[in-house]
Motif scaffolding. Structure first.
Motif, PDB file in Angstrom:
ATOM      1  N   LEU A 254     -10.325 -14.526  -2.433  1.00  0.00           N
ATOM      2  CA  LEU A 254     -10.696 -13.296  -3.134  1.00  0.00           C
ATOM      3  C   LEU A 254     -11.297 -12.311  -2.143  1.00  0.00           C
ATOM      4  CD1 LEU A 254     -12.426 -14.717  -6.341  1.00  0.00           C
ATOM      5  CD2 LEU A 254     -10.075 -13.907  -6.123  1.00  0.00           C
ATOM      6  N   VAL A 255     -11.003 -11.038  -2.341  1.00  0.00           N
ATOM      7  CA  VAL A 255     -11.633  -9.960  -1.592  1.00  0.00           C
ATOM      8  C   VAL A 255     -12.497  -9.174  -2.576  1.00  0.00           C
ATOM      9  CG1 VAL A 255     -11.307  -7.911  -0.177  1.00  0.00           C
ATOM     10  CG2 VAL A 255      -9.696  -9.824   0.014  1.00  0.00           C
ATOM     11  N   LEU A 256     -13.791  -9.105  -2.288  1.00  0.00           N
ATOM     12  CA  LEU A 256     -14.738  -8.392  -3.143  1.00  0.00           C
ATOM     13  C   LEU A 256     -15.160  -7.121  -2.415  1.00  0.00           C
ATOM     14  CD1 LEU A 256     -17.012 -11.450  -4.052  1.00  0.00           C
ATOM     15  CD2 LEU A 256     -14.850 -10.772  -5.098  1.00  0.00           C
ATOM     16  N   ALA A 257     -14.877  -5.972  -3.014  1.00  0.00           N
ATOM     17  CA  ALA A 257     -15.164  -4.693  -2.357  1.00  0.00           C
ATOM     18  C   ALA A 257     -16.043  -3.844  -3.259  1.00  0.00           C
ATOM     19  CB  ALA A 257     -13.867  -3.958  -2.032  1.00  0.00           C
ATOM     20  N   PRO A 258     -17.299  -3.607  -2.875  1.00  0.00           N
ATOM     21  CA  PRO A 258     -18.167  -2.736  -3.661  1.00  0.00           C
ATOM     22  C   PRO A 258     -17.774  -1.270  -3.482  1.00  0.00           C
ATOM     23  CG  PRO A 258     -19.295  -3.424  -1.670  1.00  0.00           C
ATOM     24  CD  PRO A 258     -17.969  -4.143  -1.686  1.00  0.00           C
ATOM     25  N   PRO A 259     -18.266  -0.392  -4.358  1.00  0.00           N
ATOM     26  CA  PRO A 259     -17.910   1.029  -4.206  1.00  0.00           C
ATOM     27  C   PRO A 259     -18.447   1.647  -2.927  1.00  0.00           C
ATOM     28  CG  PRO A 259     -19.577   0.717  -5.925  1.00  0.00           C
ATOM     29  CD  PRO A 259     -19.077  -0.641  -5.553  1.00  0.00           C
ATOM     30  N   GLU A 260     -19.527   1.082  -2.386  1.00  0.00           N
ATOM     31  CA  GLU A 260     -20.086   1.518  -1.105  1.00  0.00           C
ATOM     32  C   GLU A 260     -20.751   0.309  -0.457  1.00  0.00           C
ATOM     33  OE1 GLU A 260     -24.249   3.314  -2.951  1.00  0.00           O
ATOM     34  OE2 GLU A 260     -22.645   4.664  -2.305  1.00  0.00           O
ATOM     35  N   PRO A 261     -20.985   0.355   0.855  1.00  0.00           N
ATOM     36  CA  PRO A 261     -21.556  -0.825   1.525  1.00  0.00           C
ATOM     37  C   PRO A 261     -22.864  -1.279   0.888  1.00  0.00           C
ATOM     38  CG  PRO A 261     -20.734   0.736   3.143  1.00  0.00           C
ATOM     39  CD  PRO A 261     -20.646   1.426   1.814  1.00  0.00           C
ATOM     40  N   VAL A 262     -23.063  -2.603   0.895  1.00  0.00           N
ATOM     41  CA  VAL A 262     -24.243  -3.213   0.293  1.00  0.00           C
ATOM     42  C   VAL A 262     -24.824  -4.239   1.258  1.00  0.00           C
ATOM     43  CG1 VAL A 262     -23.405  -2.875  -2.072  1.00  0.00           C
ATOM     44  CG2 VAL A 262     -22.863  -4.999  -0.850  1.00  0.00           C
ATOM     45  N   ALA A 263     -26.017  -4.742   0.920  1.00  0.00           N
ATOM     46  CA  ALA A 263     -26.637  -5.812   1.698  1.00  0.00           C
ATOM     47  C   ALA A 263     -25.908  -7.125   1.436  1.00  0.00           C
ATOM     48  CB  ALA A 263     -28.116  -5.942   1.334  1.00  0.00           C
ATOM     49  N   ALA A 264     -26.060  -8.077   2.335  1.00  0.00           N
ATOM     50  CA  ALA A 264     -25.339  -9.349   2.232  1.00  0.00           C
ATOM     51  C   ALA A 264     -25.624 -10.056   0.920  1.00  0.00           C
ATOM     52  CB  ALA A 264     -25.709 -10.244   3.415  1.00  0.00           C
ATOM     53  N   ARG A 265     -26.880 -10.023   0.469  1.00  0.00           N
ATOM     54  CA  ARG A 265     -27.247 -10.785  -0.733  1.00  0.00           C
ATOM     55  C   ARG A 265     -26.597 -10.255  -2.000  1.00  0.00           C
ATOM     56  NH1 ARG A 265     -31.702  -7.877  -2.963  1.00  0.00           N
ATOM     57  NH2 ARG A 265     -32.555  -6.346  -1.502  1.00  0.00           N
ATOM     58  N   GLU A 266     -26.078  -9.014  -1.970  1.00  0.00           N
ATOM     59  CA  GLU A 266     -25.469  -8.439  -3.168  1.00  0.00           C
ATOM     60  C   GLU A 266     -24.154  -9.127  -3.537  1.00  0.00           C
ATOM     61  OE1 GLU A 266     -26.872  -6.233  -5.114  1.00  0.00           O
ATOM     62  OE2 GLU A 266     -28.622  -6.097  -3.803  1.00  0.00           O
ATOM     63  N   PHE A 267     -23.539  -9.838  -2.617  1.00  0.00           N
ATOM     64  CA  PHE A 267     -22.266 -10.505  -2.912  1.00  0.00           C
ATOM     65  C   PHE A 267     -22.470 -11.840  -3.626  1.00  0.00           C
ATOM     66  CE2 PHE A 267     -21.188  -7.739   0.669  1.00  0.00           C
ATOM     67  CZ  PHE A 267     -20.018  -7.145   0.211  1.00  0.00           C
ATOM     68  N   HIS A 268     -23.633 -12.453  -3.453  1.00  0.00           N
ATOM     69  CA  HIS A 268     -23.801 -13.826  -3.925  1.00  0.00           C
ATOM     70  C   HIS A 268     -23.728 -13.947  -5.439  1.00  0.00           C
ATOM     71  CE1 HIS A 268     -24.503 -14.907   0.140  1.00  0.00           C
ATOM     72  NE2 HIS A 268     -25.672 -14.298   0.233  1.00  0.00           N
ATOM     73  N   GLY A 269     -24.289 -12.994  -6.150  1.00  0.00           N
ATOM     74  CA  GLY A 269     -24.253 -13.063  -7.605  1.00  0.00           C
ATOM     75  C   GLY A 269     -22.838 -13.022  -8.140  1.00  0.00           C
ATOM     76  N   LEU A 270     -22.005 -12.135  -7.608  1.00  0.00           N
ATOM     77  CA  LEU A 270     -20.625 -12.022  -8.074  1.00  0.00           C
ATOM     78  C   LEU A 270     -19.832 -13.273  -7.723  1.00  0.00           C
ATOM     79  CD1 LEU A 270     -18.453 -10.349  -9.422  1.00  0.00           C
ATOM     80  CD2 LEU A 270     -18.037  -9.196  -7.240  1.00  0.00           C
ATOM     81  N   VAL A 271     -20.035 -13.817  -6.530  1.00  0.00           N
ATOM     82  CA  VAL A 271     -19.353 -15.067  -6.154  1.00  0.00           C
ATOM     83  C   VAL A 271     -19.744 -16.183  -7.117  1.00  0.00           C
ATOM     84  CG1 VAL A 271     -19.187 -16.861  -4.378  1.00  0.00           C
ATOM     85  CG2 VAL A 271     -19.113 -14.448  -3.722  1.00  0.00           C
ATOM     86  N   HIS A 272     -21.022 -16.248  -7.457  1.00  0.00           N
ATOM     87  CA  HIS A 272     -21.507 -17.275  -8.378  1.00  0.00           C
ATOM     88  C   HIS A 272     -20.867 -17.123  -9.751  1.00  0.00           C
ATOM     89  CE1 HIS A 272     -24.322 -20.233  -9.945  1.00  0.00           C
ATOM     90  NE2 HIS A 272     -24.626 -19.401 -10.925  1.00  0.00           N
ATOM     91  N   GLU A 273     -20.761 -15.895 -10.244  1.00  0.00           N
ATOM     92  CA  GLU A 273     -20.172 -15.656 -11.566  1.00  0.00           C
ATOM     93  C   GLU A 273     -18.698 -16.047 -11.598  1.00  0.00           C
ATOM     94  OE1 GLU A 273     -22.895 -11.885 -13.092  1.00  0.00           O
ATOM     95  OE2 GLU A 273     -21.218 -11.541 -11.728  1.00  0.00           O
ATOM     96  N   ILE A 274     -17.951 -15.702 -10.557  1.00  0.00           N
ATOM     97  CA  ILE A 274     -16.531 -16.049 -10.529  1.00  0.00           C
ATOM     98  C   ILE A 274     -16.353 -17.559 -10.357  1.00  0.00           C
ATOM     99  CG2 ILE A 274     -14.360 -15.708  -9.296  1.00  0.00           C
ATOM    100  CD1 ILE A 274     -15.328 -12.904  -8.569  1.00  0.00           C
ATOM    101  N   SER A 275     -17.209 -18.193  -9.578  1.00  0.00           N
ATOM    102  CA  SER A 275     -17.156 -19.652  -9.457  1.00  0.00           C
ATOM    103  C   SER A 275     -17.354 -20.317 -10.814  1.00  0.00           C
ATOM    104  CB  SER A 275     -18.220 -20.137  -8.467  1.00  0.00           C
ATOM    105  OG  SER A 275     -17.992 -19.647  -7.161  1.00  0.00           O
ATOM    106  N   ASP A 276     -18.249 -19.759 -11.630  1.00  0.00           N
ATOM    107  CA  ASP A 276     -18.469 -20.306 -12.972  1.00  0.00           C
ATOM    108  C   ASP A 276     -17.208 -20.204 -13.823  1.00  0.00           C
ATOM    109  OD1 ASP A 276     -21.061 -20.893 -12.299  1.00  0.00           O
ATOM    110  OD2 ASP A 276     -21.960 -19.246 -13.425  1.00  0.00           O
ATOM    111  N   LEU A 277     -16.496 -19.101 -13.713  1.00  0.00           N
ATOM    112  CA  LEU A 277     -15.255 -18.940 -14.477  1.00  0.00           C
ATOM    113  C   LEU A 277     -14.249 -20.024 -14.118  1.00  0.00           C
ATOM    114  CD1 LEU A 277     -13.241 -17.402 -16.290  1.00  0.00           C
ATOM    115  CD2 LEU A 277     -12.750 -15.923 -14.318  1.00  0.00           C
ATOM    116  N   ILE A 278     -14.073 -20.282 -12.840  1.00  0.00           N
ATOM    117  CA  ILE A 278     -13.106 -21.299 -12.419  1.00  0.00           C
ATOM    118  C   ILE A 278     -13.620 -22.692 -12.763  1.00  0.00           C
ATOM    119  CG2 ILE A 278     -11.808 -22.197 -10.442  1.00  0.00           C
ATOM    120  CD1 ILE A 278     -12.065 -19.425  -9.190  1.00  0.00           C
ATOM    121  N   THR A 279     -14.940 -22.895 -12.695  1.00  0.00           N
ATOM    122  CA  THR A 279     -15.512 -24.173 -13.121  1.00  0.00           C
ATOM    123  C   THR A 279     -15.233 -24.430 -14.594  1.00  0.00           C
ATOM    124  OG1 THR A 279     -17.260 -24.118 -11.451  1.00  0.00           O
ATOM    125  CG2 THR A 279     -17.685 -25.426 -13.418  1.00  0.00           C
TER     126      THR A 279
END
Length: 454
Positions: A189-214
């Motif tokens: 997956l490629v996750l692209a925010p509307p503008e650059p963000v800090a590294a920690r901003e990606f973790h929540g979205l990765v966690h949510e998508i992992s839950d969907l596949i789980t």
């Protein structure tokens, strides 16, 4: 992954002239630890970063390092072991690292990353790409081709989420006894925010998508790897003296509850509760993020049972009952007034009307009512096949939950393994219904997967 090491020098961003040798260790579960020879004065930085009346101890937002010419940033760090009370007297210092970024020097809250590439367990099976592998036999031999899957994409809250595939060339492995020809198709997956963000901003979205596949796979499906794309590209030289730009890739490591096992066999397609064959990628991802964000507490408990499953049935049953109550609160919110109720309150003139509104304001569903309300959300035939008597099931679940919560014991004669299984399966059906999956998909899930073992 096997444990990895980066040996080099390390310093605090506020004092780059004071450097200490040491090594960063990343274990198989992602746990990161910096082992310093000597000491970094974390306490002084932590004190300076906060009010002097509220010392923070040996904790800093970031540490920078350099290993084999590669810049490294360590985020949210604190001392776990040392042999002295001050930086000047220590001969060693072990530092816990929440997240290690290999490939860039950044600040903790710096909006430095324009995108992220993430691999997740069971993603390829869940995407259910058709015709990516074709086989034929012409009588003389067998032939196989692999094709790159098409990109699938969606947008939510300004973030673009794209599923991409990669078909690797066939390779021949020569064994003592035979020749093995292998092909490989992988997805990410490629996750692209509307503008650059800090590294920690990606973790929540990765966690949510992992839950969907789980949810779809029926087993823990977590992050395999995470690569962040820095907003500034790397300039590379050409042989003729010109230059070209490449993405600056930064590997992210950090401890996770579930350790990914990418080489393990994925569930067969018929063992998935649902896949992109049953609904479009865009609808599943967008609807899931909305559902998950409406009931975050319930989903955290539910998926926690998947990533770190307790061994005792009593613990699983109590947590499942907690999930059911929280899920009803998040998805149904039976105590909320509708727009018509609010208008009725504003215009109420008669005592009887005020009394009816007051009843709605004061009504809080019981646990039993919440359980029955949840059972009404999925397809009725699917629920009936899973739980023939909803009223009796709700009574048993209520009694078991109260016994466990108030006494720590389950004193009834009911089979609590069965009770926990069907309740957990019902919660999966509720989430599937919220995703808009068809009654046929829900019934197939109950018939083939969710029904308790005999």
């Amino acid at each position: 992954m096997t444990p990895a090491f980066w040996r080099g020098v390390w310093w605090l961003p506020s004092t780059p002239e004071t450097q200490s040798p040491g090594q960063l260790r990343v274990d198989a579960d992602g746990t990161c630890r910096l082992e310093i020879v000597g000491s970094l004065n974390l306490g002084a930085v932590g004190q300076a970063a906060d009010d002097a009346t509220r010392p923070r101890g040996d904790r800093v937002p970031e540490i920078h390092g350099m290993s084999k010419g590669k810049p490294i940033t360590l985020l949210d760090c604190f001392t776990t072991a040392s042999d002295g009370f001050s930086a000047s007297t220590r001969s060693y210092q072990d530092i816990h690292v929440q997240e290690a970024l290999i490939g860039a020097h950044v600040a903790r809250d710096e909006p430095a990353f324009a995108a992220a590439i993430v691999e997740i367990e069971n993603l390829t099976s869940w995407l259910a790409h058709p015709n990516i592998i074709e086989r034929s036999d012409d009588g003389e031999g067998q032939h196989a081709t692999t094709s790159r899957p098409p990109d699938l994409s969606c947008v939510i809250d300004g973030w673009t989420i794209t599923a991409r595939g990669l078909a690797q060339p066939f390779r021949a492995n020569h064994k003592h006894s035979r020749l093995v020809v292998e092909g490989e198709v992988s997805t990410y997956l490629v996750l692209a925010p509307p503008e650059p963000v800090a590294a920690r901003e990606f973790h929540g979205l990765v966690h949510e998508i992992s839950d969907l596949i789980t949810l779809a796979a029926g087993e823990a499906s977590d992050q395999i790897s995470l690569t962040l794309i820095h907003r500034e590209p790397t300039i590379m030289p050409e042989r003729d003296g010109s230059t070209f730009e490449m993405d600056t890739q930064v590997e992210s490591f950090g401890a996770r509850i579930h350790t990914a096992m990418p080489e393990e066999a994925s569930p067969m397609d018929w063992r998935l509760l649902f896949s992109c064959r049953d609904h479009t990628f865009q609808d599943l991802v967008v609807d899931w993020l909305r559902v998950r964000r409406r009931a975050p507490d319930a989903c955290n408990v539910y998926f926690g049972l998947r990533y770190a499953r307790p061994r005792y049935t009593e613990t699983r049953l109590l947590l499942t009952a907690i999930t059911a109550e929280a899920l009803h609160k998040g998805l149904v919110d039976a105590t909320a007034l509708s727009d018509a109720d609010i208008e009725q309150t504003r215009l109420a003139r008669l005592r009887d009307e005020q009394r009816e509104v007051a009843k709605k304001l004061g009504k809080t569903p019981t646990f039993r009512e919440r359980a029955i309300g949840l059972a009404a959300k999925p397809d009725a035939d699917a629920v009936r096949e899973l739980i023939p008597d909803i009223e009796a099931w709700a009574d048993r679940l209520k009694d078991a939950r109260n016994n466990l919560a108030h006494t720590g014991n389950e004193t009834t004669d009911d089979d609590i393994f069965y009770l926990e299984w069907v309740t957990s399966s019902l919660l999966a059906l509720v989430l599937m219904a919220e995703l808009g999956l068809s009654p046929e998909t829900q019934r197939r899930a109950v018939r083939d997967i969710l029904s308790p073992p005999r």
